[in-house]
Design an enzyme around this catalytic site. Structure first.
Site, PDB file in Angstrom:
ATOM      1  N   LYS A 114       0.816  -1.212   0.000  1.00 46.69           N
ATOM      2  CA  LYS A 114       0.000   0.000   0.000  1.00 46.69           C
ATOM      3  C   LYS A 114       0.858   1.274   0.000  1.00 46.69           C
ATOM      4  O   LYS A 114       0.425   2.312  -0.470  1.00 46.69           O
ATOM      5  CB  LYS A 114      -0.923   0.024   1.220  1.00 46.69           C
TER       6      LYS A 114
HETATM    7  C1  LIG Z   1      -4.310  -4.860   0.333  1.00 47.70           C
HETATM    8  C2  LIG Z   1      -3.522  -6.113   0.289  1.00 47.70           C
HETATM    9  C3  LIG Z   1      -3.798  -7.121  -0.639  1.00 47.70           C
HETATM   10  C4  LIG Z   1      -4.964  -7.037  -1.580  1.00 47.70           C
HETATM   11  O1  LIG Z   1      -4.793  -6.030  -2.551  1.00 47.70           O
HETATM   12  P1  LIG Z   1      -6.051  -5.474  -3.377  1.00 47.70           P
HETATM   13  O2  LIG Z   1      -5.519  -4.355  -4.167  1.00 47.70           O
HETATM   14  O3  LIG Z   1      -7.033  -5.014  -2.336  1.00 47.70           O
HETATM   15  O4  LIG Z   1      -6.575  -6.592  -4.178  1.00 47.70           O
HETATM   16  C5  LIG Z   1      -2.970  -8.230  -0.689  1.00 47.70           C
HETATM   17  N1  LIG Z   1      -1.931  -8.351   0.167  1.00 47.70           N
HETATM   18  C6  LIG Z   1      -1.639  -7.416   1.082  1.00 47.70           C
HETATM   19  C7  LIG Z   1      -0.497  -7.626   1.997  1.00 47.70           C
HETATM   20  C8  LIG Z   1      -2.420  -6.262   1.179  1.00 47.70           C
HETATM   21  O5  LIG Z   1      -2.107  -5.330   2.088  1.00 47.70           O
END
Ligand SMILES: *Cc1c(COP(=O)(O)O)cnc(C)c1O
Length: 496
Positions: A112
């Site tokens: 993120k």
């Molecule tokens: C948010 C997240 C995901 C999922 O990603 P999306 O974009 O919501 O599909 C997968 N792995 C981790 C560690 C995340 O923080």
């Protein structure tokens, strides 16, 4: 480049407006009116740039209302020493022809950060461009990682305030500690008695409530979103797929023009949608492989064309993927349905009403030609962590392990030997309990921090300082509320 709403194709707004507003007033999501292209020559050129410049190159095609100087202001600040690696997105070789795209070297140790380190710059620059005179209130629903990354990105950013909701029992201990100890004068964090979908629905409802919006406006405030419904979250994620491909070419791992597979551990469908955009810009991609945990609503959808959220919700050891309503799927379906807003409105009102919809035969066909999908449960996740640790000495987190397992299954069933990039979405230290269980084969009684130390011993990877420092930080935010009280809580925190 203008942006349409998935629920109103005739709406046209600039990227600055799309980013500032987060979501369209009609409840739809903003999408660029066309997908800009990248030639193979451009891709080759990108391989010789540093990450911030790769990002700027891609952004120039989407954020055409930003000047070069504005884009570079954003990228140079966002992709710098705040990451623990100079490459920002590190490409590790796992085994022959398989590469881990490590997206977790940022300040909160999950992918993120790739978007949330830059979103505050996008947002404040956008607000200036459209002469916005209001303070921006960021409301976030999080399954664990977005919340912390958004808090870290927005802390003490002038002209903004941020409020994060997480499911009280739906995040890892480390994720909870990270959020509760957040520093900054403009931040707030609150737990909700419910799951992630409750958080996301609650935030969306407040966000689009006219009465609430008016009360905010009367107080010189407006909402925006740091969730992946905001286009400003999506576009930075396109960059690392372009970057990874360009790097594989530069390093002679593939020839320019060779196709690769991309595997993405998926929850809200943001990350894999970014891979889809990268593909349609011109990155040669064979299959996009969507990996889920036991909350496998997307696996079923891709395989059958029926989206059905009426099913049990499971809390798993890959909590950031514990989601039954994947917001960004709406953007994909809008494109696959040839930008027909009426069709999208129909499906999504069925989803709101019955929790279920079925796409047309034509869309099913397109889905299956571009995507493959699979899932695995917690036991398989931990077994995969153990297996790649033993075989390759590589330690990966639970989400990434889901992707590795789904990819192994895909390879077995198809025999496809195309070189493959797996999105590695979090540092194993963020989920050390489950990772240790995988490696050691049993539960450990150690406390959260001793588990981290133990994991350091086994993995030989240094502990990210942001996580090590948590041990001594005081908890600032311990509120837990009912779903029904979200709106009042938000207004209260804003002093309204
Ligand atoms: C948010 C997240 C995901 C999922 O990603 P999306 O974009 O919501 O599909 C997968 N792995 C981790 C560690 C995340 O923080």
């Amino acid at each position: 480049m203008y942006y349409n709403s998935t629920r109103n194709s005739s709406l046209r707004v600039s990227s600055a407006e799309a980013i500032t507003n987060g979501i369209s007033a009609d409840g739809g999501l903003f999408v660029p009116e066309s997908i800009p292209s990248l030639s193979l020559d451009e891709i080759k050129k990108i391989g010789d740039m540093k990450y911030a410049d790769r990002a700027a190159y891609v952004f120039a095609k989407y954020l055409t209302d930003f000047t070069d100087a504005e884009i570079h202001y954003c990228t140079d600040n966002a992709y710098s020493t705040n990451f623990e690696t100079e490459n920002i997105a590190e490409l590790a070789h796992l085994f022959d022809g398989t590469y881990m795209l490590e997206l977790w070297h940022g300040p909160t140790c999950a992918f993120k950060d790739m978007a949330l380190q830059i979103l505050p710059y996008f947002l404040t620059t956008s607000a200036k461009k459209i002469n916005l005179d209001k303070k921006i209130v960021i409301l976030v629903a999080t399954s664990g990682d977005t919340g912390k990354a958004a808090l870290e990105g927005f802390k003490d950013v002038e002209g903004t305030q941020i409020l994060v909701f997480y499911p009280v029992d739906g995040v890892s201990p480390m994720q909870k500690r990270q959020m509760r100890t957040q520093e900054g004068s403009n931040v707030g964090v609150c737990a909700l008695k419910g799951n992630f979908d409750d958080c996301q629905n609650g935030v969306k409802a407040i966000f689009t409530n006219d009465e609430v919006k008016k009360e905010l406006a009367d107080n010189g405030l407006m909402f925006s979103s740091a969730n992946s419904i905001n286009w400003g979250r999506l576009v930075p994620q396109v960059v690392y797929y372009v970057s990874a491909y360009a790097e594989l070419v530069r390093d002679g791992e593939i020839e320019l023009g060779d196709k690769i597979n991309i595997v993405v551990p998926t929850g809200n469908f943001g990350n894999i949608l970014a891979a889809y955009y990268a593909k349609h810009m011109g990155i040669p991609v064979n299959k996009l492989i969507c990996a889920s945990n036991i909350n496998n609503v997307l696996t079923d959808f891709i395989n059958t064309g029926v989206y059905d959220r009426n099913r049990r919700f499971y809390a798993t050891c890959s909590p950031s993927m514990d989601i039954l309503i994947s917001s960004n799927l709406e953007r994909l379906l809008y494109l696959l349905a040839d930008r027909n807003d009426a069709v999208i409105k129909g499906w999504f009102s069925q989803l709101a009403k019955d929790g279920k919809y079925e796409v047309s035969a034509d869309v099913k066909e397109k889905l299956r030609s571009e995507f493959c999908a699979g899932y695995c449960d917690d036991e398989q996740t931990k077994a995969t962590i153990s297996e790649i640790y033993a075989k390759y000495g590589y330690t990966c987190d639970t989400h990434t392990a889901v992707a590795v397992k789904v990819y192994e299954d895909y390879k077995k069933s198809t025999g496809d030997t195309t070189k493959t990039v797996i999105a590695s979405t979090a540092s194993p230290y963020k989920f050390s309990a489950a990772v240790l269980e995988g490696i050691e084969g049993g539960k450990s009684d150690l406390d959260e921090y001793d588990k981290i130390d133990k994991l350091a011993e086994l993995s030989k990877m240094s502990i990210p300082s942001a996580l090590a420092d948590l041990r001594n930080k005081p908890e600032r935010f311990t509120d837990v509320i009912d779903k029904a009280d979200m709106r009042e809580y938000v207004l209260g925190r804003l002093g309204i």
